[in-house]
Design a protein around this motif. Sequence first.
Motif, PDB file in Angstrom:
ATOM      1  N   ASN A 228       1.013  -1.196  -0.074  1.00  0.00           N
ATOM      2  CA  ASN A 228       0.066  -0.021   0.057  1.00  0.00           C
ATOM      3  C   ASN A 228       0.973   1.226  -0.098  1.00  0.00           C
ATOM      4  O   ASN A 228       0.665   2.186  -0.670  1.00  0.00           O
ATOM      5  CB  ASN A 228      -0.975   0.057   1.158  1.00  0.00           C
ATOM      6  CG  ASN A 228      -1.824  -1.031   1.162  1.00  0.00           C
ATOM      7  OD1 ASN A 228      -2.403  -1.595   0.092  1.00  0.00           O
ATOM      8  ND2 ASN A 228      -2.371  -1.610   2.478  1.00  0.00           N
ATOM      9  N   ARG A 256      -9.293   4.230  -2.126  1.00  0.00           N
ATOM     10  CA  ARG A 256      -8.480   2.916  -1.466  1.00  0.00           C
ATOM     11  C   ARG A 256      -9.405   1.684  -1.522  1.00  0.00           C
ATOM     12  O   ARG A 256      -9.990   1.496  -0.620  1.00  0.00           O
ATOM     13  CB  ARG A 256      -8.004   3.347   0.034  1.00  0.00           C
ATOM     14  CG  ARG A 256      -6.763   4.168   0.262  1.00  0.00           C
ATOM     15  CD  ARG A 256      -7.000   5.643  -0.345  1.00  0.00           C
ATOM     16  NE  ARG A 256      -6.662   6.633   0.986  1.00  0.00           N
ATOM     17  CZ  ARG A 256      -6.560   7.704   0.569  1.00  0.00           C
ATOM     18  NH1 ARG A 256      -6.910   8.457  -0.520  1.00  0.00           N
ATOM     19  NH2 ARG A 256      -6.461   8.601   1.571  1.00  0.00           N
ATOM     20  N   THR A 257      -8.988   1.111  -2.502  1.00  0.00           N
ATOM     21  CA  THR A 257      -9.865   0.070  -2.968  1.00  0.00           C
ATOM     22  C   THR A 257      -9.198  -1.213  -3.448  1.00  0.00           C
ATOM     23  O   THR A 257      -8.012  -0.936  -3.888  1.00  0.00           O
ATOM     24  CB  THR A 257     -11.379   0.223  -4.029  1.00  0.00           C
ATOM     25  OG1 THR A 257     -10.449   0.604  -5.206  1.00  0.00           O
ATOM     26  CG2 THR A 257     -12.168   1.172  -3.431  1.00  0.00           C
ATOM     27  N   ALA A 258      -9.650  -2.242  -3.541  1.00  0.00           N
ATOM     28  CA  ALA A 258      -8.852  -3.614  -4.111  1.00  0.00           C
ATOM     29  C   ALA A 258      -8.755  -3.327  -5.456  1.00  0.00           C
ATOM     30  O   ALA A 258      -7.764  -3.618  -6.178  1.00  0.00           O
ATOM     31  CB  ALA A 258      -9.587  -4.841  -3.799  1.00  0.00           C
ATOM     32  N   LYS A 263      -4.367  -2.955  -0.347  1.00  0.00           N
ATOM     33  CA  LYS A 263      -4.668  -4.556   0.131  1.00  0.00           C
ATOM     34  C   LYS A 263      -5.126  -4.163   1.610  1.00  0.00           C
ATOM     35  O   LYS A 263      -4.939  -2.873   2.138  1.00  0.00           O
ATOM     36  CB  LYS A 263      -3.576  -5.164   0.066  1.00  0.00           C
ATOM     37  CG  LYS A 263      -2.722  -5.342  -1.294  1.00  0.00           C
ATOM     38  CD  LYS A 263      -1.687  -6.233  -1.112  1.00  0.00           C
ATOM     39  CE  LYS A 263      -0.969  -6.226  -2.809  1.00  0.00           C
ATOM     40  NZ  LYS A 263      -2.058  -7.145  -3.332  1.00  0.00           N
ATOM     41  N   ASP A 264      -5.471  -5.104   2.316  1.00  0.00           N
ATOM     42  CA  ASP A 264      -5.848  -4.914   3.726  1.00  0.00           C
ATOM     43  C   ASP A 264      -4.611  -4.890   4.631  1.00  0.00           C
ATOM     44  O   ASP A 264      -3.605  -5.680   4.480  1.00  0.00           O
ATOM     45  CB  ASP A 264      -6.639  -6.417   4.357  1.00  0.00           C
ATOM     46  CG  ASP A 264      -8.043  -6.150   3.944  1.00  0.00           C
ATOM     47  OD1 ASP A 264      -8.507  -5.121   3.588  1.00  0.00           O
ATOM     48  OD2 ASP A 264      -8.874  -7.148   3.716  1.00  0.00           O
ATOM     49  N   ILE A 277      -8.654  -1.839   4.655  1.00  0.00           N
ATOM     50  CA  ILE A 277      -8.141  -1.630   3.501  1.00  0.00           C
ATOM     51  C   ILE A 277      -7.169  -0.256   3.365  1.00  0.00           C
ATOM     52  O   ILE A 277      -7.589   0.652   3.798  1.00  0.00           O
ATOM     53  CB  ILE A 277      -8.981  -1.482   2.212  1.00  0.00           C
ATOM     54  CG1 ILE A 277      -8.497  -1.528   0.874  1.00  0.00           C
ATOM     55  CG2 ILE A 277     -10.150  -0.085   2.471  1.00  0.00           C
ATOM     56  CD1 ILE A 277      -8.345  -3.052   0.284  1.00  0.00           C
TER      57      ILE A 277
END
Length: 435
Positions: A228, A256-258, A263-264, A277
């Motif tokens: 990230n 901020r999304t996949a 990522k988480d 996320i």
Amino acid sequence: MGRRWERIFCLAITLMAFLGCTTNEARLLNLAPETSSRETLDQLPPGTFLEDLDLGGIQLQEAQEKVRSWSKDKLEENLYLVYNETEILLTPVELGITLDFEKTWEEIQRNTGQRSTSILTLDYLKANQTLQEKLSDLTRSAVDATFKIENDQFKITPASSGEAIDVDAILNELKEASVTTLPHRIPLTRVELPAATTTEALEALAFNGVIGEYTTQYNVQDKNRSANLLEAAKKMDKTVLKPGDTFSFNDTIGPRTAETGFKDAYIVINNEYVKGIGGGICQVSSTLYNAALLANLSIVERHPHAVVVAYIPIGQDATVNYPNLDLKLLNDTQSYVYLRTKAEAGKLTIKIYGKKTGAKVRFEKEIEKELNYHTVRRIDPDLLPGAVVQQQNGSKGFIMKTWKIVTDAKGKETKQLLSRDTYAPTHRILKIGAD
């Protein structure tokens, strides 16, 4: 008595004879002015000229037609624009020059028996368009100065001036002319066309070095968090801000999304570290915040974390959360600002390039208050009865004041309160096995 009436009678006869003669003469005298007035209304008197056009003794309607025909012929005569060996042919009509007949005729009527001057009108829009078309081969456009950034260097391609024919000079020569004084040959003069963006203007805006730089460390073993951080740093790298521009971290990094590549990883919610996320992005915004402070840029928007974070000194962090919490910087300098990011081997470095001023920045801090943490105990059915496992370390909270002190090139200091931040303590969390 008889003689008296005789004298009166003779006097009356004499008076009547005199009055009769006067009346007849008056009729004869009035005849000539009436005839002259009719002639004046029907034709122009001798000696009436419109420049070189003789209108004397001509009936009015014929004179009007003669004026129109005369001006039409004159305005269709060749006119040459001359530059060195080049001659450009056109006519006054093509330039939108026409006879203002009404004003010209009024001038003739005011000056009957004399010489009058014609009055022309010039259509400036049509004249400009025609001249631009006719003179296009004699025009060279100016070229603006441009810049590009190579190897973090500001490189300028110089401007070059253009040249064009002085159209205003042509129009000035034509606008006061009458039909017979219109020039048949007009020498052309050239004027320089300066570039809209000059070399000197770009040189004044060029950056010449690093004005702010900051480095933080991250754990490369935390793969998702590192990914990230790297993604956010890459999206921000090589950003260019001109004077007056505002940089928005959220606008630059985006959601901020996949789907956008994030990522988480661990984030802080309600004083606890939980999976979420985009974890790690706040380290990029905090590193940028410090680089911007050292570059002495104005901070438009900044928010502290809810709790103290380990990767940056307390009071110098900047949390972000799309879209409501942002970090915004204003380029209030007199030059371009250029951002470079580099993340490798566990180190994130952000450099801000600008025009060096010799200013230096340092920070002062004051802990206004310490806040103790609490211990939270939670039953965990997966643990053996009586077992205790610490899930999260506790840490104190603080109320912190931070100042920025700027020392300019002459040694003058300016102190500014940056923030008064409240950081909540993080709970000490214990997991306990059920009895």
